[in-house]
Write an enzyme that holds these catalytic residues in place. Structure first.
Site, mmCIF file in Angstrom:
data_model
loop_
_atom_site.group_PDB
_atom_site.id
_atom_site.type_symbol
_atom_site.label_atom_id
_atom_site.label_comp_id
_atom_site.label_asym_id
_atom_site.label_seq_id
_atom_site.Cartn_x
_atom_site.Cartn_y
_atom_site.Cartn_z
ATOM 1 N N GLU A 153 0.811 -1.219 0.000
ATOM 2 C CA GLU A 153 0.000 0.000 0.000
ATOM 3 C C GLU A 153 0.847 1.273 0.000
ATOM 4 O OE1 GLU A 153 -2.793 -0.390 3.246
ATOM 5 O OE2 GLU A 153 -4.174 -1.526 1.984
ATOM 6 N N GLU A 309 -6.753 -7.612 -0.817
ATOM 7 C CA GLU A 309 -7.149 -7.675 0.592
ATOM 8 C C GLU A 309 -8.576 -7.185 0.730
ATOM 9 O OE1 GLU A 309 -4.803 -5.351 3.285
ATOM 10 O OE2 GLU A 309 -2.935 -5.903 2.322
HETATM 11 C C1 GLA Z 1 -4.098 -2.719 5.052
HETATM 12 C C2 GLA Z 1 -2.751 -3.387 5.132
HETATM 13 C C3 GLA Z 1 -2.750 -4.678 5.888
HETATM 14 C C4 GLA Z 1 -3.613 -4.569 7.121
HETATM 15 C C5 GLA Z 1 -5.001 -4.155 6.714
HETATM 16 C C6 GLA Z 1 -5.966 -4.090 7.875
HETATM 17 O O1 GLA Z 1 -4.809 -3.057 3.955
HETATM 18 O O2 GLA Z 1 -2.209 -3.625 3.849
HETATM 19 O O3 GLA Z 1 -1.413 -4.977 6.244
HETATM 20 O O4 GLA Z 1 -3.069 -3.623 7.983
HETATM 21 O O5 GLA Z 1 -4.942 -2.877 6.157
HETATM 22 O O6 GLA Z 1 -7.253 -3.717 7.471
#
Ligand code: GLA
Length: 672
Positions: A153, A309
Site C-alpha cells: 500500500e 485484501e
Molecule cells: C491494510 C494493510 C494490511 C492490514 C489491513 C488491515 O490493507 O495492507 O497490512 O493492515 O490494512 O485492514
C-alpha cells in the site's frame, strides 16, 4: 483475447496474507490443512518480514522461508511473494537516522510501528534494491511462486516527507520539471504574496506555514510525492525482473487512497491489485465497494485484476468496527468478482494474537475453525471454485465517470469557496445514482479516449487541462452525451483559474458560463424546479449565464433564486448537460432520466438493491447477481446458475442477501 495477467495460476485465486513467522512450526501444519479445506490456492507471504529475512545489514536468512514455500507448494498453495520494504528493521533506523521521515510540523518518525523511511533517501533505495534482488535471486525458480508483491500500500501510512533528503530531491525534481526559476515562478504565480524565488536553494517544501502555503506548490508537491513513491516501486520491480519472470504487482487502495495517481501506477505493474475495506459509518458501504472495484478495473484498462485484501468481518482501525453479518462477506466478494476481479483475497489468513491488528478479523479467527466465519470462508472457497469459468471474462460499460487524482489533490486544498463540496463526495453521489439505476460504469481520466461511451459524467472536475476540455468538447461534437457537475473546469494544471472565467474551457460544449459561485450556509437548502418536479439542493449554487443552452431546471429560493440550475445544450452531434448545484442521489434521479434519454442509456429496471453486473466471455455472458435486499428479488435471465448448477428459464429468483452467477450462452440472447 490477450494472455491472462497472472498465467501461472488457474481458476479464481482465493486466499490471503499469510504471516506464519508469528507462529510456531506446528501451527504451520494446521494452517496448510485448513487452507486445503477452505480451497485456498494462493497466499501472500513475507510482506512484513524484513527483520526475519535480513536480521543484520547484508546478512540474509532464508531458511524459514525455504521451508515455508516448500510446505505450501507440497499442499497445492501457490505464493504471491512479498518484498518486505514497508517495514524496515530496527537496524535500518539505527544505522541511517537521516533516512527517517519528517512530518510537516518537523516531527521525526522512527522505529516501532510500520511505514517506510524516507522514500527519497538513497540509503533506503539501496536497501530495498538489495532485499528485493536477493529474494528474487533465491526464489525466481521456486515452483510455488506465481507472483511478486512489492511493498505494501504505497502512500500509507505516510507519504509526505519533509526530511532534508526529500527537500533535496524536491528541488531536483522541480529543476527537471521547469528548467528555470522563471518558469517555476510563472507556474506557481509567485507574484502573489511576494513568493518569488531567485535561487534554487530558496525553494521550500510546503511544510507548516504561517498562513496557507501556495496551492500550486502543494499540487506539485503531491505530484512529486507520488513520483517518489513510484520510483521506489520501480527500483524493487526492476531488481526482481533482473532475476525472475513471474508478474509483479503492488496492492493499490483505489478509491480509499489519496496519494497515488493510479492511472500512472497501473502503467508500471504487470498485475493490478487492490485492497478494499468497508467504511463503517457508511450504511451503504457496499456502493463504495462497487465504486472501488470499478475504479480498479478501469485503471487496469479492463483487464482482470486482483482483490488483494478485504476482510472476512470487522477491521480494527476505524472508530466503531462493525462486524459483517452472515452472508455479507459473500456479497462483498461477489461484487468484486462481478466487477472484474479474478482473485478474492483477504487480510489475513490467521488472526494475530499480538500486535496492532489483534482485533482485526481473519479467515481463521481467534475462535478457530469451528466458527461461523471459518465456515463461511470454506463455503466461499467452494463457491469460487464453482465459478472458475469467470476467469478472464471482461466487464463492458457504456457509461464513464471521470476520475482524476490531480483534480482531487488540487480541489482538496484550503481556502476554496466551500469546504462542504468535495470531489469524492460528488463522485459518490453520481456513481450511486448510476448504481441504483443498475447502470454499470467505468471510471476514466478526462484525457482518455471516451468515444466508446454513450454517456460521460464529470463530477466536480475542478482541475481540467485545456487538452482535457478539448477532449470532452470533441466527444460531444461527435455525438456523445456529457453531464458536468458544478465546480468543473475551474483551474488549469497549475491550479490557476482559466482565462475567461470559471468553466471557460467547457463553454462550447455546455453553452453556459459561470459568473459567480454562490455556496450556501450549513443547513440552508433551496429547491430546483425540473419542469414541474421539485427537488432539494444544498451546499452549492452558481450564477449561471446562458450561452446557447436551454434551461431544464431553475432555482427556487436560495442565493441563485430564479437562475438556471440545470441546463442542456446541443453541440455538434451530441449534448452537454450542466448541473450547477450539489444534488443528492435522490434529487439526481429526474435529471438522469433526461440525460439517459439523450445518451440512449436504458437502465435495466431491476428492483433497487439488486446488483447485477455482466462479465462477457467468448461464448457466454455471466451475470453476477448480488441481492442487498432483505427480500427475494427476481430478474429476467436464462441459462444455468453456476453455484447450484440449476437451469434458469426466463426468470431467476435470488434469495434475500444471496448471490448467484448465471451463465447465458451468447446464442440464447442476453439476460439483462
Ligand atoms: C491494510 C494493510 C494490511 C492490514 C489491513 C488491515 O490493507 O495492507 O497490512 O493492515 O490494512 O485492514
Amino acid at each position: 483475447m490477450t494472455a491472462h495477467p497472472w498465467p501461472l495460476l488457474d481458476g479464481i485465486a482465493y486466499g490471503g496474507d499469510y504471516n506464519p513467522e508469528q507462529w510456531s512450526r506446528d501451527v504451520w501444519d494446521e494452517d496448510v490443512a485448513l487452507m486445503r479445506k477452505a480451497g485456498v490456492n494462493l497466499v501472500s507471504v513475507g510482506i512484513f518480514s524484513w527483520a526475519m529475512l535480513e536480521p543484520r545489514e547484508g546478512e540474509f536468512d532464508f531458511s524459514w522461508l525455504d521451508e515455508l514455500l516448500d510446505l505450501l507448494h507440497a499442499n497445492g498453495v501457490a505464493v504471491d511473494l512479498g518484498t518486505p520494504t514497508a517495514a524496515p528493521p530496527a537496524w535500518f533506523y539505527a544505522t541511517y537516522p537521516d533516512a527517517r521521515v519528517v512530518t510537516a510540523d518537523g516531527t521525526v518518525l522512527g522505529f516501532g510501528s510500520r511505514g517506510m523511511v524516507s522514500h527519497s533517501a538513497p540509503e533506503y533505495r539501496t536497501a530495498i534494491a538489495r532485499v528485493a534482488g536477493e529474494l528474487a535471486r533465491r526464489y525466481a525458480e521456486h515452483p510455488a511462486v506465481v507472483l511478486w508483491h512489492v511493498h505494501n500500500e504505497y502512500g500509507a501510512p505516510v507519504s509526505d516527507d519533509f526530511s532534508p533528503r526529500a527537500v533535496a530531491a524536491w528541488r531536483e525534481w522541480l529543476r527537471e520539471r521547469y528548467g528555470s526559476l522563471d518558469a517555476l515562478n510563472a507556474a506557481w504565480g509567485t507574484a502573489f504574496w511576494g513568493q518569488v524565488v531567485r535561487e534554487w536553494d530558496h525553494v521550500v517544501a510546503p511544510a507548516a506555514t504561517a498562513s496557507i502555503a501556495n496551492p500550486s506548490t502543494k499540487l506539485d508537491w503531491a505530484r512529486f510525492t507520488d513520483e517518489q513513491l513510484r520510483a521506489c516501486f520501480r527500483i524493487e520491480r526492476d531488481a526482481i525482473r533482473a532475476h525472475a519472470t513471474q508478474p509483479v504487482t503492488t496492492n493499490f487502495m483505489a478509491h480509499q487512497n489519496y496519494n497515488t495517481d493510479l492511472w500512472r501506477w497501473a502503467q508500471e505493474v504487470d498485475v493490478v491489485s487492490d485492497d478494499h475495506y468497508l467504511w463503517s459509518p457508511d450504511p451503504d458501504a457496499h456502493v463504495g465497494l462497487a465504486l472501488s472495484a470499478d475504479l480498479t478495473r478501469s485503471v487496469a484498462g479492463g483487464r482482470p485484476w486482483m482483490l488483494m485484501e478485504h476482510s472476512t468481518s470487522a477491521v480494527n482501525w476505524q472508530g466503531r468496527n462493525i462486524a459483517k453479518r452472515p452472508g455479507e462477506m459473500h456479497r462483498n466478494a461477489f461484487t468484486h468478482l462481478g466487477r472484474g476481479a479474478d482473485a478474492i483475497m483477504f487480510f489475513q489468513w490467521r488472526a494475530s494474537r499480538s500486535g496492532a491488528e489483534k482485533f482485526h478479523s481473519a479467515m481463521l479467527p481467534h475462535a478457530g475453525a469451528s466458527s461461523r466465519v471459518f465456515r463461511e470462508v470454506v463455503d466461499l472457497g467452494a463457491r469460487l471454485a464453482a465459478v472458475e469459468e469467470l476467469r478472464g471474462t471482461q466487464v463492458r460499460a457504456d457509461v464513464a465517470v471521470l476520475y482524476d487524482w490531480e483534480s482531487l489533490w488540487a480541489q482538496d486544498l484550503e481556502w476554496r469557496p466551500s469546504d462542504a463540496l468535495g470531489f469524492r463526495e460528488r463522485v459518490r453521489a453520481y456513481y450511486e445514482r448510476l448504481w441504483r439505476d443498475g447502470v454499470t460504469v467505468d471510471l476514466a481520466h478526462p484525457e482518455h479516449d471516451l468515444s466508446r461511451y454513450r454517456l460521460v459524467v464529470a463530477p466536480a472536475s475542478y482541475l481540467l487541462t485545456q487538452a482535457a476540455a478539448a477532449n470532452l468538447t470533441a466527444y460531444v461534437e461527435a455525438g456523445g452525451t456529457l453531464l458536468v457537475s458544478c465546480f468543473s473546469g475551474v483551474v488549469d494544471e497549475h491550479d490557476a483559474v482559466h482565462v475567461g472565467g470559471f468553466g471557460a474551457p467547457l463553454r462550447t460544449a455546455l453553452g453556459v458560463a459561470v459568473e459567480e459561485f454562490l455556496p450556501m450556509r450549513e443547513g440552508e437548502t433551496c429547491a430546483v424546479d425540473l419542469d414541474g418536479t421539485e427537488v432539494t439542493a444544498d451546499v452549492w449554487t452558481e450564477d449561471v449565464v446562458l450561452h446557447g443552452a436551454e434551461v431544464r431546471g431553475t432555482y427556487r429560493g436560495g442565493p441563485a433564486d430564479g437562475m438556471p440550475a440545470v441546463t442542456r445544450h446541443r453541440h455538434g452531434q451530441g449534448t452537454g448537460w450542466y448541473v450547477s448545484t450539489a444534488l443528492g442521489v435522490d434529487a439526481l434521479a429526474p435529471v438522469l432520466r433526461g440525460v439517459y434519454a439523450d445518451a440512449g442509456v436504458v437502465p435495466p429496471g431491476h428492483p433497487e438493491g439488486l446488483e447485477v453486473v455482466t462479465r462477457q466471455g467468448g461464448t457466454a455472458d455471466f451475470h453476477v447477481v448480488v441481492n442487498h435486499r432483505a427480500e427475494p428479488a427476481e430478474l429476467a435471465a436464462s441459462g444455468t446458475e453456476l453455484l447450484s448448477g440449476a437451469p434458469v428459464d426466463g426468470t431467476f429468483r435470488v434469495g434475500p442477501g444471496d448471490v448467484a452467477v448465471i451463465r447465458t450462452p451468447r446464442a440464447q440472447g442476453g439476460g439483462r
